[in-house]
Design a protein around this motif. Structure first.
Motif, short mmCIF file in Angstrom:
data_model
loop_
_atom_site.label_atom_id
_atom_site.label_comp_id
_atom_site.label_asym_id
_atom_site.label_seq_id
_atom_site.Cartn_x
_atom_site.Cartn_y
_atom_site.Cartn_z
N SER A 1 49.29 87.11 1.11
CA SER A 1 49.42 86.93 2.64
C SER A 1 50.42 85.95 3.21
O SER A 1 51.48 86.14 3.65
N GLU A 2 50.52 84.81 2.36
CA GLU A 2 51.46 83.56 2.67
C GLU A 2 52.86 83.86 2.26
O GLU A 2 53.92 83.61 3.14
N GLY B 1 53.28 88.81 2.53
CA GLY B 1 53.10 89.16 3.84
C GLY B 1 53.69 90.68 4.09
O GLY B 1 53.34 91.68 3.34
N ASN B 2 54.26 90.97 5.24
CA ASN B 2 54.71 92.22 5.53
C ASN B 2 55.75 92.98 4.83
O ASN B 2 56.22 93.94 4.94
N PRO C 1 53.26 94.86 2.29
CA PRO C 1 51.65 94.89 2.73
C PRO C 1 50.63 95.35 1.51
O PRO C 1 49.49 94.84 1.41
N MET D 1 48.53 92.60 -0.41
CA MET D 1 47.41 91.95 0.02
C MET D 1 46.22 92.84 -0.19
O MET D 1 45.20 92.29 -0.99
N SER E 1 54.91 85.51 8.57
CA SER E 1 53.66 85.51 9.50
C SER E 1 53.07 84.12 9.26
O SER E 1 52.66 83.52 10.06
N TYR E 2 53.29 83.62 7.84
CA TYR E 2 52.82 82.22 7.67
C TYR E 2 53.39 81.19 8.63
O TYR E 2 52.93 80.43 9.28
#
Length: 423
Positions: free
Chosen positions: A283-284, A287-288, A291, A294, A332-333
């Protein structure tokens, strides 16, 4: 530096139950294990206690005390196949004592394989764990075992361990050792008897002069800093190695990532811990940009829990390679960190009236929910309106990363919010 094929902890391992230092509540004259042995009984049991207090030695001596065959397995290396091979051996006149080190690492199917053998009396199980068995051991198996808690060795007991080793071991005797201070030995070994003896031997091996060896805190600290390369699950190197692993994944180097992960596996790190750290990284740092990373990391946690070691190493390897070779983005982080900082500074700002819920007539009369534009009533399921506090209108927090997936996100944001937020 002198090197010995057999480590000091093995050379001075207690030979009888009376030789064991510590655990008087269990082994003293009225202790439950002492009474069981004197009655010729040995129940299946779980030995729960911190590292280096003698769980393996105690299991071996208990088996010897009742004259039973002893088989040792490590949950780190043994799978269902190895367990079944042990259980399929002819029992003989007396069922063997099967010792499982780190039994909390066995998954449900491995523990279930033991359950049947314990129920039928094929084996006497002795499991050792540093974790609370109430959480880590199958309830059905736990109910058929006695749980004995081993206490950490006291300072006096650790000193006794050192003194006895110096008095008994020929190599240490040859060094004519005098201990001026025990503090550094005890501090650096962290109450772990095995580490304490290994450190003592390391200091003795580093002494190559003819005169007697005087052990001081400065000497122990110096030798330890120069020579000890250990992986301590609660110590500094634990964090250094997991840091190297995460940085290798972030840096898109699968070779380095696999090496550091192997270091953790060989040292007995909990595979679930490794999988959890990969989920955080997915995620960190990805992220996108991808996806699916994750999803892969999340599934790895469940798979590792279900399968256990040693097979889990394959799953961990697959996911580590996938994450290392995935496109990266920390957008996102960065965005949530900036959002939290902004929220802490602007917690006084009210929610705009059009975004407020209006469950009562009064709330509707004073403007709650008025002029809210329901997105699905508009073309493309989008209507441009302010969703932030009025004082923060147009304050951009999320900046898409530079990768193919987030390039699509950027194009959508430019279409919806290009002028509003400056995309």
């Amino acid at each position: 530096m002198e090197v010995h094929a057999t480590p000091l902890p093995e050379r001075v391992r207690p030979r009888t139950l009376d030789d064991i230092i510590g655990q008087r509540k269990l082994l003293g004259p009225s202790g439950p294990l002492r009474r069981a042995i004197e009655a010729g009984r040995l129940p299946s049991m779980i030995l729960w206690g911190p590292p280096g207090v003698g769980k393996t030695t105690l299991a071996l001596l208990l088996a010897e005390a009742v004259k039973r065959p002893f088989v040792s397995l490590s949950a780190i290396n043994a799978g269902v196949k190895e367990v079944r091979e042990v259980l399929s051996r002819p029992a003989g006149l007396f069922p063997p004592v099967v010792f499982i080190d780190e039994i909390h690492r066995f998954n449900k199917s491995q523990q279930d394989a033991l359950l049947g053998a314990v129920e039928k009396g094929q084996i006497t199980l002795i499991g050792a764990t540093t974790e609370n068995p109430s959480f880590e051991v199958n309830g059905a198996l736990l109910s058929r075992c006695q749980v004995y808690i081993l206490e950490a060795l006291s300072r006096d007991e650790l000193i006794q361990l050192v003194d006895r080793a110096i008095a008994q071991d020929k190599f240490l005797q040859s060094k004519q050792i005098t201990v001026e201070s025990y503090d550094a030995l005890l501090r650096l070994s962290g109450g772990d008897g095995r580490k304490l003896l290994n450190l003592l031997e390391l200091v003795a091996s580093a002494h190559v002069l003819a005169e007697p060896l005087v052990i001081t805190d400065d000497l122990v600290t110096s030798v330890a800093q120069q020579n000890i390369a250990r992986y301590d699950k609660s110590g500094e190197q634990h964090y250094d190695i997991i840091s190297a692993f995460i940085k290798s994944l972030r840096g898109s180097d699968p070779n380095a990532a696999l090496y550091w992960m192997a270091r953790m596996i060989v040292a007995g790190e909990d595979p679930v811990f490794i999988a959890r750290r990969m989920l955080i990284l997915a995620s960190e740092d990805i992220g996108n940009a991808n996806p699916t990373a994750m999803i892969m990391a999340s599934e790895a946690i469940q798979a590792v829990k279900a399968i256990g070691m040693p097979e889990s190493r394959i799953i961990l390897s697959q996911v580590a390679v996938y994450l290392a070779t995935s496109p990266k983005s920390n957008a996102s982080y960065v965005a949530i960190n900036e959002a939290i900082a902004l929220a802490e500074q602007t917690a006084h700002l009210p929610v705009p009236l059009h975004l407020r819920n209006a469950p009562t007539k009064l709330m509707k009369q004073i403007g709650y929910g008025k002029e809210y534009q329901y997105a699905h009533d508009y073309d493309g399921n989008f209507s441009q309106q302010n969703y932030l506090p009025d004082d923060l209108k147009g304050h951009k927090l999320y900046e898409p990363g530079h990768n193919a997936r987030e390039a699509e996100i950027r194009r959508s944001l430019q279409k919806w919010w290009g002028e509003w937020y400056g995309y």
